[in-house]
Enzyme design. Structure first.
Site, PDB file in Angstrom:
ATOM      1  N   ARG A 242       1.574  12.982  -8.144  1.00  0.00           N
ATOM      2  CA  ARG A 242       2.681  12.328  -7.431  1.00  0.00           C
ATOM      3  C   ARG A 242       3.921  12.310  -8.318  1.00  0.00           C
ATOM      4  O   ARG A 242       3.836  12.162  -9.527  1.00  0.00           O
ATOM      5  CB  ARG A 242       2.331  10.893  -7.035  1.00  0.00           C
ATOM      6  CG  ARG A 242       1.466  10.794  -5.800  1.00  0.00           C
ATOM      7  CD  ARG A 242       1.296   9.362  -5.347  1.00  0.00           C
ATOM      8  NE  ARG A 242       0.660   8.540  -6.346  1.00  0.00           N
ATOM      9  CZ  ARG A 242       1.291   7.670  -7.122  1.00  0.00           C
ATOM     10  NH1 ARG A 242       2.602   7.484  -7.007  1.00  0.00           N
ATOM     11  NH2 ARG A 242       0.626   6.962  -8.015  1.00  0.00           N
TER      12      ARG A 242
ATOM     13  N   TYR B 187       1.165  18.452  -3.068  1.00  0.00           N
ATOM     14  CA  TYR B 187       0.199  17.542  -3.701  1.00  0.00           C
ATOM     15  C   TYR B 187      -0.144  16.348  -2.782  1.00  0.00           C
ATOM     16  O   TYR B 187       0.752  15.761  -2.162  1.00  0.00           O
ATOM     17  CB  TYR B 187       0.749  17.013  -5.043  1.00  0.00           C
ATOM     18  CG  TYR B 187      -0.183  15.961  -5.607  1.00  0.00           C
ATOM     19  CD1 TYR B 187      -1.403  16.335  -6.180  1.00  0.00           C
ATOM     20  CD2 TYR B 187       0.104  14.604  -5.477  1.00  0.00           C
ATOM     21  CE1 TYR B 187      -2.288  15.378  -6.617  1.00  0.00           C
ATOM     22  CE2 TYR B 187      -0.787  13.637  -5.921  1.00  0.00           C
ATOM     23  CZ  TYR B 187      -1.984  14.033  -6.488  1.00  0.00           C
ATOM     24  OH  TYR B 187      -2.872  13.082  -6.908  1.00  0.00           O
TER      25      TYR B 187
ATOM     26  N   LYS C 236      -0.081   7.715   1.228  1.00  0.00           N
ATOM     27  CA  LYS C 236       0.837   6.811   0.521  1.00  0.00           C
ATOM     28  C   LYS C 236       2.097   6.544   1.347  1.00  0.00           C
ATOM     29  O   LYS C 236       2.606   5.424   1.371  1.00  0.00           O
ATOM     30  CB  LYS C 236       1.217   7.406  -0.827  1.00  0.00           C
ATOM     31  CG  LYS C 236       0.027   7.726  -1.711  1.00  0.00           C
ATOM     32  CD  LYS C 236      -0.805   6.513  -1.980  1.00  0.00           C
ATOM     33  CE  LYS C 236      -1.903   6.806  -2.996  1.00  0.00           C
ATOM     34  NZ  LYS C 236      -2.727   5.623  -3.236  1.00  0.00           N
TER      35      LYS C 236
ATOM     36  N   HIS D 187      -2.798  -1.458  -1.607  1.00  0.00           N
ATOM     37  CA  HIS D 187      -3.419  -0.373  -2.374  1.00  0.00           C
ATOM     38  C   HIS D 187      -4.770  -0.877  -2.907  1.00  0.00           C
ATOM     39  O   HIS D 187      -4.903  -1.166  -4.087  1.00  0.00           O
ATOM     40  CB  HIS D 187      -2.467   0.010  -3.527  1.00  0.00           C
ATOM     41  CG  HIS D 187      -2.821   1.268  -4.244  1.00  0.00           C
ATOM     42  ND1 HIS D 187      -2.410   1.525  -5.534  1.00  0.00           N
ATOM     43  CD2 HIS D 187      -3.533   2.360  -3.858  1.00  0.00           C
ATOM     44  CE1 HIS D 187      -2.840   2.716  -5.904  1.00  0.00           C
ATOM     45  NE2 HIS D 187      -3.532   3.240  -4.919  1.00  0.00           N
TER      46      HIS D 187
ATOM     47  N   SER E 178      -3.327   3.693  -9.717  1.00  0.00           N
ATOM     48  CA  SER E 178      -3.920   5.011  -9.503  1.00  0.00           C
ATOM     49  C   SER E 178      -4.760   5.435 -10.713  1.00  0.00           C
ATOM     50  O   SER E 178      -4.357   5.223 -11.856  1.00  0.00           O
ATOM     51  CB  SER E 178      -2.803   6.042  -9.296  1.00  0.00           C
ATOM     52  OG  SER E 178      -1.948   5.595  -8.278  1.00  0.00           O
TER      53      SER E 178
ATOM     54  N   CYS F 107      -7.559   4.321 -11.903  1.00  0.00           N
ATOM     55  CA  CYS F 107      -8.178   3.266 -12.725  1.00  0.00           C
ATOM     56  C   CYS F 107      -9.587   2.955 -12.228  1.00  0.00           C
ATOM     57  O   CYS F 107     -10.140   1.905 -12.533  1.00  0.00           O
ATOM     58  CB  CYS F 107      -7.341   2.001 -12.693  1.00  0.00           C
ATOM     59  SG  CYS F 107      -5.851   2.121 -13.688  1.00  0.00           S
ATOM     60  N   GLY F 108     -10.149   3.836 -11.406  1.00  0.00           N
ATOM     61  CA  GLY F 108     -11.556   3.691 -11.043  1.00  0.00           C
ATOM     62  C   GLY F 108     -11.828   3.009  -9.709  1.00  0.00           C
ATOM     63  O   GLY F 108     -12.932   2.503  -9.507  1.00  0.00           O
TER      64      GLY F 108
ATOM     65  N   THR G  52     -12.227   4.436  -6.755  1.00  0.00           N
ATOM     66  CA  THR G  52     -13.255   5.178  -6.013  1.00  0.00           C
ATOM     67  C   THR G  52     -14.628   4.916  -6.619  1.00  0.00           C
ATOM     68  O   THR G  52     -15.601   4.663  -5.896  1.00  0.00           O
ATOM     69  CB  THR G  52     -12.928   6.685  -6.006  1.00  0.00           C
ATOM     70  OG1 THR G  52     -11.588   6.846  -5.556  1.00  0.00           O
ATOM     71  CG2 THR G  52     -13.856   7.445  -5.089  1.00  0.00           C
TER      72      THR G  52
ATOM     73  N   ASP H  24      -9.146   3.232  -1.283  1.00  0.00           N
ATOM     74  CA  ASP H  24      -7.756   3.311  -1.751  1.00  0.00           C
ATOM     75  C   ASP H  24      -6.785   2.384  -1.014  1.00  0.00           C
ATOM     76  O   ASP H  24      -5.851   1.894  -1.624  1.00  0.00           O
ATOM     77  CB  ASP H  24      -7.265   4.764  -1.631  1.00  0.00           C
ATOM     78  CG  ASP H  24      -5.989   5.032  -2.427  1.00  0.00           C
ATOM     79  OD1 ASP H  24      -5.887   4.556  -3.571  1.00  0.00           O
ATOM     80  OD2 ASP H  24      -5.101   5.724  -1.908  1.00  0.00           O
TER      81      ASP H  24
ATOM     82  N   ASN I  69      -5.705  15.457 -13.515  1.00  0.00           N
ATOM     83  CA  ASN I  69      -5.583  14.820 -12.197  1.00  0.00           C
ATOM     84  C   ASN I  69      -6.216  15.701 -11.118  1.00  0.00           C
ATOM     85  O   ASN I  69      -5.799  15.682  -9.968  1.00  0.00           O
ATOM     86  CB  ASN I  69      -4.111  14.544 -11.870  1.00  0.00           C
ATOM     87  CG  ASN I  69      -3.957  13.650 -10.637  1.00  0.00           C
ATOM     88  OD1 ASN I  69      -4.731  12.712 -10.431  1.00  0.00           O
ATOM     89  ND2 ASN I  69      -2.970  13.938  -9.793  1.00  0.00           N
TER      90      ASN I  69
ATOM     91  N   ARG J 291      -8.888  16.804  -8.311  1.00  0.00           N
ATOM     92  CA  ARG J 291      -9.379  15.884  -7.267  1.00  0.00           C
ATOM     93  C   ARG J 291     -10.464  16.509  -6.391  1.00  0.00           C
ATOM     94  O   ARG J 291     -10.571  17.726  -6.289  1.00  0.00           O
ATOM     95  CB  ARG J 291      -8.189  15.515  -6.351  1.00  0.00           C
ATOM     96  CG  ARG J 291      -7.015  14.854  -7.069  1.00  0.00           C
ATOM     97  CD  ARG J 291      -7.180  13.369  -7.072  1.00  0.00           C
ATOM     98  NE  ARG J 291      -6.091  12.689  -7.749  1.00  0.00           N
ATOM     99  CZ  ARG J 291      -5.733  11.423  -7.465  1.00  0.00           C
ATOM    100  NH1 ARG J 291      -6.348  10.747  -6.523  1.00  0.00           N
ATOM    101  NH2 ARG J 291      -4.777  10.839  -8.146  1.00  0.00           N
TER     102      ARG J 291
END
Ligand code: OXD
Ligand code: MN
Length: 586
Positions: free
Chosen positions: A67, A195, A204, A224, A246, A248-249, A251, A273, A362, A364
């Site tokens: 992002r 992205y 977002k 969020h 974002s 920081c765990g 998921t 999220d 990053n 994914r």
């Protein structure tokens, strides 16, 4: 007569001049045609059909991997409504400047029209959006992340209450990249990036920035936050929502395999999220997950840290910017202790070994939520799930203890508003820099953050049975620079204490920052952790916190007279309580 949707699509086509317009129905056949196009374009490959059926790897442009907050704008009519934490551009200027970039941007390309639902089909909280895009990667990703096609089209019908989003890859030049939100018009424009967070406009852009504006107008919350259910040994499930910045765990936490499964504590996934929440008829706060998939950070994920996602991504998954093994399987740092031989890096080159990461930091996976082995049976419940605890958290090497409970809703809002975290690879820019990130919404709140705090305070007054508010920090380090807490599945021990506090049990000591578990309050059996480390994890250092309170006060000054006085009071109370402790100790 054209419907409002048809008229808007025509206008988008007039502007961008695609060679054709394709309305997406969301079918499997259509998705396969998109994948064929992607493969033909040369940046996408199909992965090993035997071990990863129906999975693809997309290699993005190397300049387009995260992002880009510096080119993300809120284009409200008045600058002060965007507030000091957002970039702002006047709507007319934005339309002119970025409109010029959209002019003919799709020449020679196909324009895909993707109608989508944010939220379960049957829920009254669900909203509709329509994204037009020239990126087949966006279409296949949107098909996982939202409910797209016919189901959304039917809901729109002849109405005009959909959120339109215009997206084009443009020329992918970062100089000509813009992500614009027109909150009064409920309109999104994004150009120059493919992205996820910049290009999958349901996520977002709509579900946080535009939705946060709508939520304030209409009296609900767009946050969020992950949503999970914690089952106790009696079989009762208590739902919690947790906000972390974002990467920081979130998921991993939402999909946690509990270390206390044998004693009957299990975690059920509802969302990873975003949470949309509103008061239900019984006075509790109810949350839905507006998304239909997970767009998670790959590096560090493995059979120990998140076995559920390792299982989930074995089929129907899009990988972005991961490395590949000689047998066309995805690989990333931390997946296995050693990198397998014959690795290609995220750009498809022979991997440089330990010199640079093979997968982008990053990188994914994009995976349908229903593939999560522990997806909650209520994840698509139209009414949502009742939230008993809200958890804030960040990456803090120092200061913040493992867990604490706020003293009240108002104090909890202060805790969220003063949150800080060290930056990660999810955004372009320096990694590991501490920044204030209120409620993990710094990059996602679509309006003035002072007004956002006020909205939180108002929600607390309005909700008859508000959730309790907690703060956690899995990332505290000891003097040797090592993490003190093992994290991942062991985090359930903290959730169990939170559950006990929600139920009026759970031992706690009142400290100046809130309630901290007493020495014996956390269930630690089966965990190798020294008493010294445990003490350090729960320690509230008055001097560190004096400094912290001062920094929060400085941060709050940004918001001027739009900072609710309640938060200034809370900051003053914290300082007083810390002074009192210092004076009694001294
Ligand atoms: C995300 C993010 O991708 O927060 O979820 O950046
Ligand atoms: Mn996120």
């Amino acid at each position: 007569m054209a419907t409002p949707l048809e008229a808007w699509v025509e206008e988008a086509a007039r502007r961008t001049r695609p060679k054709e317009v394709v309305w997406c129905d969301g079918s499997e056949g259509e998705a396969q045609r998109m994948v064929e196009r992607l493969v033909a374009e040369g940046r996408t490959i199909r992965l090993n059909e035997n071990t990863y059926p129906n999975c693809i790897l997309h290699r993005s442009d190397p300049s387009d991997v995260a992002r880009t907050e510096q080119v993300t704008f809120i284009c409200s009519r008045r600058k002060e409504d965007a507030g000091p934490t957002n970039n702002w551009m006047a709507p007319e200027e934005a339309k002119q400047k970025v409109g010029a970039l959209f002019q003919g941007a799709m020449t020679g390309r196909t324009m895909y029209v993707v109608p989508y639902l944010m939220g379960p089909a049957e829920s009254a909280m669900t909203r509709v959006g329509v994204e037009v895009t020239d990126s087949p990667y966006v279409v296949v990703s949107m098909r996982i992340m939202a409910r797209i096609g016919k189901i959304a089209l039917e809901r729109i019908g002849k109405a005009n209450d959909f959120v339109p989003g215009l997206h084009s890859l443009g020329d992918l030049n970062p100089e000509r990249r813009f992500v614009l939100h027109f909150p009064e018009e409920k309109l999104i424009w994004s150009i120059g990036s493919g992205y996820g967070g910049n290009a999958l406009l349901g996520k977002k852009c709509f579900a946080l920035r535009i939705a946060s504006w709508m939520a304030r107008e209409e009296g609900w919350m767009a946050e969020h936050m992950l949503i999970l259910g914690l089952e106790d040994p009696s079989g009762k499930v208590t739902y919690m929502a947790a906000a972390f910045p974002s990467a920081c765990g979130k998921t991993n936490m939402a999909m946690m395999v509990s270390a206390l499964e044998d004693s009957g504590y299990r975690v059920w996934t509802v969302g990873d999220d975003i949470a949309w929440m509103q008061e239900g008829p019984d006075g509790q706060l109810y949350a839905i997950n507006p998304e239909a998939g997970f767009f998670g950070v790959a590096p560090g994920t493995n059979d120990l840290t998140n076995p559920n996602v390792m299982e989930a991504v074995k089929r129907n998954t899009i990988f972005t910017n991961v490395a590949t093994t000689a047998s066309r399987e995805p690989w990333w740092e931390g997946m296995t202790p050693q990198a397998p031989p014959g690795l290609l890096d995220w750009q498809g080159r022979v991997s440089a070994g330990a010199k640079s990461p093979a997968a982008h930091p990053n990188s994914r996976y994009t995976v349908p939520a229903q593939q999560a082995p522990r997806i909650s049976p209520h994840w698509e419940d139209p009414a949502g799930v009742p939230i008993s605890a809200i958890i804030f958290g960040g990456r803090r090497a120092r200061v913040a203890p493992l867990v604490y409970e706020s003293l009240s809703w108002q104090h909890g809002v202060f805790v969220g508003a003063g949150m800080a975290s060290e930056t990660t690879a999810a955004i372009t820019g320096e990694v590991g820099v501490r920044r204030r990130d209120p409620m993990a919404m710094l990059p996602f709140c679509g309006y003035h953050m002072g007004d956002y705090f006020r909205h939180w305070l108002e929600m607390g007054r309005r909700i008859a049975r508000p959730p309790k508010i907690f703060h956690v920090n899995w990332f505290r380090k000891g003097s040797n620079g090592q993490f003190l807490w093992p994290g991942f599945g062991e985090n359930v021990r903290v959730l169990k204490w939170i559950l006990e506090r929600v139920n009026g049990k759970g031992q706690a000591e009142e400290t100046p920052i809130g309630f901290v578990p007493t020495k014996r309050a956390l269930t630690l059996d089966g965990l190798q952790i020294s008493p010294e480390n445990m003490e350090e994890l729960l320690r509230v250092d008055a001097a560190d916190w004096q400094k912290e309170a001062g920094e929060i006060g400085t941060f709050f000054k940004k918001f001027g007279d739009r900072l609710p006085p309640e938060l200034r009071e809370e900051q003053a109370h914290l300082t007083e309580r810390l002074n009192l402790v210092a004076s009694t100790k001294g």
